[in-house]
Design a protein around this motif. Structure first.
Motif, PDB file in Angstrom:
ATOM      1  N   HIS A   1       9.897 -12.920  26.300  1.00 16.19           N
ATOM      2  CA  HIS A   1       9.412 -13.444  25.023  1.00 16.19           C
ATOM      3  C   HIS A   1       8.188 -14.315  25.242  1.00 16.19           C
ATOM      4  O   HIS A   1       8.122 -15.109  26.184  1.00 16.19           O
ATOM      5  CB  HIS A   1      10.498 -14.246  24.311  1.00 16.19           C
ATOM      6  CG  HIS A   1      11.595 -13.398  23.753  1.00 16.19           C
ATOM      7  ND1 HIS A   1      11.396 -12.538  22.699  1.00 16.19           N
ATOM      8  CD2 HIS A   1      12.905 -13.262  24.116  1.00 16.19           C
ATOM      9  CE1 HIS A   1      12.537 -11.916  22.422  1.00 16.19           C
ATOM     10  NE2 HIS A   1      13.458 -12.335  23.264  1.00 16.19           N
ATOM     11  N   GLY A   2       7.218 -14.167  24.364  1.00 17.46           N
ATOM     12  CA  GLY A   2       5.987 -14.932  24.460  1.00 17.46           C
ATOM     13  C   GLY A   2       6.118 -16.299  23.828  1.00 17.46           C
ATOM     14  O   GLY A   2       7.152 -16.660  23.249  1.00 17.46           O
ATOM     15  N   PRO A   3       5.065 -17.096  23.906  1.00 18.73           N
ATOM     16  CA  PRO A   3       5.074 -18.441  23.321  1.00 18.73           C
ATOM     17  C   PRO A   3       5.114 -18.402  21.802  1.00 18.73           C
ATOM     18  O   PRO A   3       4.706 -17.411  21.186  1.00 18.73           O
ATOM     19  CB  PRO A   3       3.780 -19.061  23.836  1.00 18.73           C
ATOM     20  CG  PRO A   3       2.893 -17.901  24.143  1.00 18.73           C
ATOM     21  CD  PRO A   3       3.786 -16.788  24.579  1.00 18.73           C
ATOM     22  N   ILE A   4       5.607 -19.480  21.217  1.00 16.46           N
ATOM     23  CA  ILE A   4       5.597 -19.615  19.769  1.00 16.46           C
ATOM     24  C   ILE A   4       4.506 -20.606  19.377  1.00 16.46           C
ATOM     25  O   ILE A   4       3.935 -21.296  20.221  1.00 16.46           O
ATOM     26  CB  ILE A   4       6.964 -20.078  19.224  1.00 16.46           C
ATOM     27  CG1 ILE A   4       7.359 -21.444  19.807  1.00 16.46           C
ATOM     28  CG2 ILE A   4       8.028 -19.038  19.520  1.00 16.46           C
ATOM     29  CD1 ILE A   4       8.629 -22.025  19.213  1.00 16.46           C
ATOM     30  N   ASN A   5       4.234 -20.656  18.092  1.00 19.69           N
ATOM     31  CA  ASN A   5       3.163 -21.527  17.636  1.00 19.69           C
ATOM     32  C   ASN A   5       3.659 -22.947  17.418  1.00 19.69           C
ATOM     33  O   ASN A   5       4.807 -23.158  17.040  1.00 19.69           O
ATOM     34  CB  ASN A   5       2.559 -20.985  16.335  1.00 19.69           C
ATOM     35  CG  ASN A   5       3.629 -20.592  15.350  1.00 19.69           C
ATOM     36  OD1 ASN A   5       4.255 -21.437  14.746  1.00 19.69           O
ATOM     37  ND2 ASN A   5       3.851 -19.301  15.203  1.00 19.69           N
ATOM     38  N   PRO A   6       2.806 -23.938  17.633  1.00 19.75           N
ATOM     39  CA  PRO A   6       3.186 -25.310  17.311  1.00 19.75           C
ATOM     40  C   PRO A   6       3.243 -25.499  15.809  1.00 19.75           C
ATOM     41  O   PRO A   6       2.530 -24.843  15.059  1.00 19.75           O
ATOM     42  CB  PRO A   6       2.063 -26.143  17.935  1.00 19.75           C
ATOM     43  CG  PRO A   6       0.882 -25.223  17.969  1.00 19.75           C
ATOM     44  CD  PRO A   6       1.443 -23.841  18.171  1.00 19.75           C
ATOM     45  N   GLY A   7       4.100 -26.380  15.367  1.00 18.51           N
ATOM     46  CA  GLY A   7       4.218 -26.641  13.930  1.00 18.51           C
ATOM     47  C   GLY A   7       4.807 -28.006  13.704  1.00 18.51           C
ATOM     48  O   GLY A   7       4.327 -28.998  14.232  1.00 18.51           O
ATOM     49  N   ARG A   8       5.889 -28.043  12.943  1.00 14.01           N
ATOM     50  CA  ARG A   8       6.585 -29.312  12.727  1.00 14.01           C
ATOM     51  C   ARG A   8       7.261 -29.752  14.015  1.00 14.01           C
ATOM     52  O   ARG A   8       7.842 -28.940  14.741  1.00 14.01           O
ATOM     53  CB  ARG A   8       7.622 -29.130  11.608  1.00 14.01           C
ATOM     54  CG  ARG A   8       8.470 -30.358  11.360  1.00 14.01           C
ATOM     55  CD  ARG A   8       9.241 -30.288  10.045  1.00 14.01           C
ATOM     56  NE  ARG A   8       9.631 -28.956   9.653  1.00 14.01           N
ATOM     57  CZ  ARG A   8      10.899 -28.582   9.443  1.00 14.01           C
ATOM     58  NH1 ARG A   8      11.895 -29.413   9.673  1.00 14.01           N
ATOM     59  NH2 ARG A   8      11.182 -27.370   9.020  1.00 14.01           N
ATOM     60  N   LYS A   9       7.214 -31.033  14.288  1.00 16.91           N
ATOM     61  CA  LYS A   9       7.813 -31.562  15.506  1.00 16.91           C
ATOM     62  C   LYS A   9       9.326 -31.601  15.359  1.00 16.91           C
ATOM     63  O   LYS A   9       9.859 -32.021  14.338  1.00 16.91           O
ATOM     64  CB  LYS A   9       7.286 -32.962  15.792  1.00 16.91           C
ATOM     65  CG  LYS A   9       7.712 -33.522  17.134  1.00 16.91           C
ATOM     66  CD  LYS A   9       7.054 -34.868  17.392  1.00 16.91           C
ATOM     67  CE  LYS A   9       7.466 -35.440  18.739  1.00 16.91           C
ATOM     68  NZ  LYS A   9       6.829 -36.760  18.980  1.00 16.91           N
ATOM     69  N   VAL A  10      10.023 -31.132  16.399  1.00 13.79           N
ATOM     70  CA  VAL A  10      11.482 -31.182  16.433  1.00 13.79           C
ATOM     71  C   VAL A  10      11.874 -32.218  17.473  1.00 13.79           C
ATOM     72  O   VAL A  10      11.411 -32.181  18.615  1.00 13.79           O
ATOM     73  CB  VAL A  10      12.085 -29.810  16.779  1.00 13.79           C
ATOM     74  CG1 VAL A  10      13.602 -29.905  16.857  1.00 13.79           C
ATOM     75  CG2 VAL A  10      11.678 -28.773  15.734  1.00 13.79           C
ATOM     76  N   THR A  11      12.736 -33.148  17.090  1.00 11.96           N
ATOM     77  CA  THR A  11      13.141 -34.227  17.984  1.00 11.96           C
ATOM     78  C   THR A  11      13.732 -33.666  19.270  1.00 11.96           C
ATOM     79  O   THR A  11      14.600 -32.786  19.220  1.00 11.96           O
ATOM     80  CB  THR A  11      14.186 -35.125  17.292  1.00 11.96           C
ATOM     81  OG1 THR A  11      13.640 -35.594  16.068  1.00 11.96           O
ATOM     82  CG2 THR A  11      14.572 -36.304  18.175  1.00 11.96           C
ATOM     83  N   PRO A  12      13.268 -34.132  20.443  1.00 15.29           N
ATOM     84  CA  PRO A  12      13.826 -33.645  21.714  1.00 15.29           C
ATOM     85  C   PRO A  12      15.345 -33.806  21.757  1.00 15.29           C
ATOM     86  O   PRO A  12      15.885 -34.839  21.366  1.00 15.29           O
ATOM     87  CB  PRO A  12      13.142 -34.540  22.758  1.00 15.29           C
ATOM     88  CG  PRO A  12      11.875 -34.987  22.106  1.00 15.29           C
ATOM     89  CD  PRO A  12      12.196 -35.118  20.651  1.00 15.29           C
ATOM     90  N   GLY A  13      16.015 -32.749  22.213  1.00 15.32           N
ATOM     91  CA  GLY A  13      17.466 -32.779  22.300  1.00 15.32           C
ATOM     92  C   GLY A  13      18.164 -32.409  21.006  1.00 15.32           C
ATOM     93  O   GLY A  13      19.389 -32.236  20.976  1.00 15.32           O
ATOM     94  N   LEU A  14      17.412 -32.297  19.917  1.00 15.83           N
ATOM     95  CA  LEU A  14      18.000 -31.938  18.629  1.00 15.83           C
ATOM     96  C   LEU A  14      18.050 -30.420  18.498  1.00 15.83           C
ATOM     97  O   LEU A  14      17.018 -29.751  18.525  1.00 15.83           O
ATOM     98  CB  LEU A  14      17.181 -32.527  17.479  1.00 15.83           C
ATOM     99  CG  LEU A  14      17.628 -32.145  16.059  1.00 15.83           C
ATOM    100  CD1 LEU A  14      18.992 -32.759  15.757  1.00 15.83           C
ATOM    101  CD2 LEU A  14      16.601 -32.605  15.027  1.00 15.83           C
ATOM    102  N   ASN A  15      19.244 -29.877  18.384  1.00 11.99           N
ATOM    103  CA  ASN A  15      19.382 -28.439  18.205  1.00 11.99           C
ATOM    104  C   ASN A  15      19.350 -28.145  16.709  1.00 11.99           C
ATOM    105  O   ASN A  15      20.380 -28.161  16.032  1.00 11.99           O
ATOM    106  CB  ASN A  15      20.691 -27.936  18.829  1.00 11.99           C
ATOM    107  CG  ASN A  15      20.718 -26.413  18.927  1.00 11.99           C
ATOM    108  OD1 ASN A  15      20.158 -25.731  18.071  1.00 11.99           O
ATOM    109  ND2 ASN A  15      21.353 -25.901  19.948  1.00 11.99           N
ATOM    110  N   LEU A  16      18.147 -27.921  16.204  1.00  9.94           N
ATOM    111  CA  LEU A  16      17.958 -27.766  14.772  1.00  9.94           C
ATOM    112  C   LEU A  16      18.763 -26.595  14.216  1.00  9.94           C
ATOM    113  O   LEU A  16      19.351 -26.688  13.134  1.00  9.94           O
ATOM    114  CB  LEU A  16      16.463 -27.571  14.481  1.00  9.94           C
ATOM    115  CG  LEU A  16      16.027 -27.667  13.018  1.00  9.94           C
ATOM    116  CD1 LEU A  16      16.392 -29.025  12.446  1.00  9.94           C
ATOM    117  CD2 LEU A  16      14.535 -27.410  12.890  1.00  9.94           C
ATOM    118  N   LEU A  17      18.813 -25.488  14.958  1.00  3.87           N
ATOM    119  CA  LEU A  17      19.554 -24.327  14.470  1.00  3.87           C
ATOM    120  C   LEU A  17      21.044 -24.615  14.383  1.00  3.87           C
ATOM    121  O   LEU A  17      21.722 -24.143  13.466  1.00  3.87           O
ATOM    122  CB  LEU A  17      19.296 -23.122  15.370  1.00  3.87           C
ATOM    123  CG  LEU A  17      17.941 -22.441  15.219  1.00  3.87           C
ATOM    124  CD1 LEU A  17      17.859 -21.219  16.119  1.00  3.87           C
ATOM    125  CD2 LEU A  17      17.692 -22.028  13.783  1.00  3.87           C
TER     126      LEU A  17
END
Length: 516
Positions: free
Chosen positions: A58-74
């Motif tokens: 898988h290739g890189p994704i684009n930067p966007g909204r910052k997700v807090t380190p360690g936070l599993n948003l999904l």
């Protein structure tokens, strides 16, 4: 086991992929467009300079909204069990426009297969890729088992300020994300036949901001008939309606000012700033979602939200939503008192008066939970249910086939809290995670069967009713009257006395976070 390979004569390139199941191949990180510099229009990739392209990782994704380190948003959004850890690919602003193409291992030699072109969602501030939620292996496997094989493509684009930023004198475009998607369509049109796909049988789909993007392609000033059928899941143009160029330029300047760029050269300094700094600045400004721009280039200047554009060339749409779209705003309004909402509504004249009369939670001294449910209902009515009704009406009036669905199956791991929340249908459309019960799997199988039929040019269900997926594992057609009851149809007549702009301005007042 040797890696599968596809030779694309139009590109003079061989793509080396991976086997994801006994019957399915996948080709990852296929770059479809290049980005000359930040805020510039992307450019279609027409050559890989021959040789072999490694499409195994898988290739890189684009930067966007910052997700807090360690936070599993999904895990927060989908209540995923702890064993489903999520490791996102790296971020690379210049190398983020890359496909994942999933195909059957065995393809007919004398026939090209229909293509499902899926535009990822994420509030136009995130565009996930390379995770099980968007792995189309099971969808393609199901199509093979049905005897209706398809090819599925995962389509990313630039998001947040990187995709929708606007600089002085119109530089930066404002809607670069949409032009990224147009390049993706063009690449597929030119090259998908090498993978066994039919460029004349493309169905576009999307969920949330992805669905909004689908509607943007349908309502573009110079719309291009890259596809004939469209799937809109929880999102129309009204969801992230185009803001004025002045509004977008102001927000771009705010990001620059947050970085200390306030002189005449602020735009040049913003172009050169590290992407991490821009992400930090967006977070400080509270960016959560990103609207498109009323630019006069992609959209007809001053686009009328009350008059959806229905292109002559589109055959039909499949359109639906989740029963608890209001889940998006639970955290924001958990403690908002009725008095605050009453004050907002009173400032919106006759519209506010009409709403005060029909939503039970906007009265003094009602329990907080009643107020919360009324706020969530009002927002989902304005941004999801009524816009879907308006778009359905416009397509039917134009003589187009419309296939409506309702997703009402509760989250499989947190049914009481998450209910049938926004985005929950993604767990079922693609079956990227193992669902815990037979009822959940039955809904999933029914949804994949319907989608596969639709991509194959067939009716997914009848046009005279609506398809209900859930609740409680029950799948079946219901009347349009019943569908209206499930989606608060009693307020539509009230809403239609006011303009879409009035309704959307009210929704902005109810969710005072930065929209860009």
């Amino acid at each position: 086991m040797s890696s599968p390979q596809i030779h694309c004569a139009s590109l003079n390139t061989t793509f080396k992929g991976v086997t994801t199941s006994d019957n399915v191949y996948q080709f990852r990180n296929i770059k479809f467009a290049s980005i000359p510099q930040r805020f510039a229009r992307s450019e279609l990739v027409t050559s890989y300079e021959g040789g072999v392209v490694d499409a195994t990782v898988h290739g890189p994704i684009n930067p966007g909204r910052k997700v807090t380190p360690g936070l599993n948003l999904l895990q927060l959004i989908f209540a995923l069990p702890s064993q489903y850890t999520v490791e996102y690919p790296t971020m690379d602003e210049k190398e983020c426009l890359n496909f994942v193409i999933t195909i059957p291992k065995e393809r007919p030699s004398d026939e090209l297969l229909p293509v499902f072109f899926n535009i990822v969602g994420g509030a136009n501030t995130l565009a996930p890729a390379g995770i099980p939620l968007y792995d189309y292996t099971h969808l393609v496997e199901s199509s093979i088992a049905q005897g209706k094989p398809i090819i599925a493509i995962h389509v990313p684009y630039r998001v947040a300020l990187f995709g929708y930023g606007l600089l002085p004198n119109g530089a930066g475009g404002g809607n670069n994300a949409l032009f990224d998607q147009r390049n993706a369509f063009e690449w597929v049109k030119r090259n998908i036949s090498a993978f066994g796909g039919d460029p004349e049988r493309i169905t576009v789909g999307g969920e949330s901001a992805g669905s909004f993007s689908v509607d943007c392609h349908l309502q573009a000033k110079d719309s291009i008939p890259y596809f004939k059928r469209a799937v809109l899941s929880s999102g129309t143009l009204r969801l992230l309606r185009p803001y004025t160029e002045e509004t977008r330029l102001e927000f771009t300047q705010k990001v620059a000012a947050a970085l200390g760029f306030e002189g005449e050269d602020w735009a040049e300094r913003l172009i050169a700033a590290p992407k991490e700094d821009i992400m930090d600045a967006q977070e400080k400004l509270g960016l959560w979602c990103m609207n498109a721009v009323d630019d006069g280039e992609w959209f007809e200047k001053g686009i009328d939200m009350d008059k959806p554009v229905v292109p002559e060339w589109v055959e039909s749409i499949m359109i639906g939503d989740c029963g608890f779209e209001g889940f998006l705003w639970v955290k924001h309004h958990l403690t908002t008192p009725a008095s605050t909402i009453i004050k907002i509504l009173e400032a919106h004249g006759e519209l506010g008066k009409a709403i005060l009369a029909v939503y039970p939670g906007f009265k003094p001294d009602v329990p907080q939970q009643v107020t919360l449910l009324s706020i969530l209902s009002l927002l989902e009515d304005i941004l999801f249910f009524h816009p879907n009704h308006a778009l359905i009406s416009a397509y039917k009036a134009a003589g187009k086939s419309v296939y409506q669905y309702l997703f009402d199956q509760n989250n499989p791991w947190s049914p009481a809290t998450h209910k049938n929340h926004h985005g929950c249908d993604l767990l079922y459309w693609f079956n990227g995670y193992d669902l815990p019960t037979d009822k959940d799997q039955a809904v999933c199988d029914a949804m994949m069967r319907a989608l596969i039929r639709y991509v194959n040019g067939e009716e997914p269900w009848g046009k005279d009713g609506a398809m209900a997926f859930g609740p409680d594992g029950v799948v079946g057609e219901i009347s349009l009257e019943e569908a209206g009851k499930r989606r608060h149809g009693e307020v539509w007549e009230i809403f239609e006395k006011f303009s879409a702009e009035e309704l959307l301005n009210l929704s902005d007042a109810l969710v005072p976070v930065a929209h860009g």
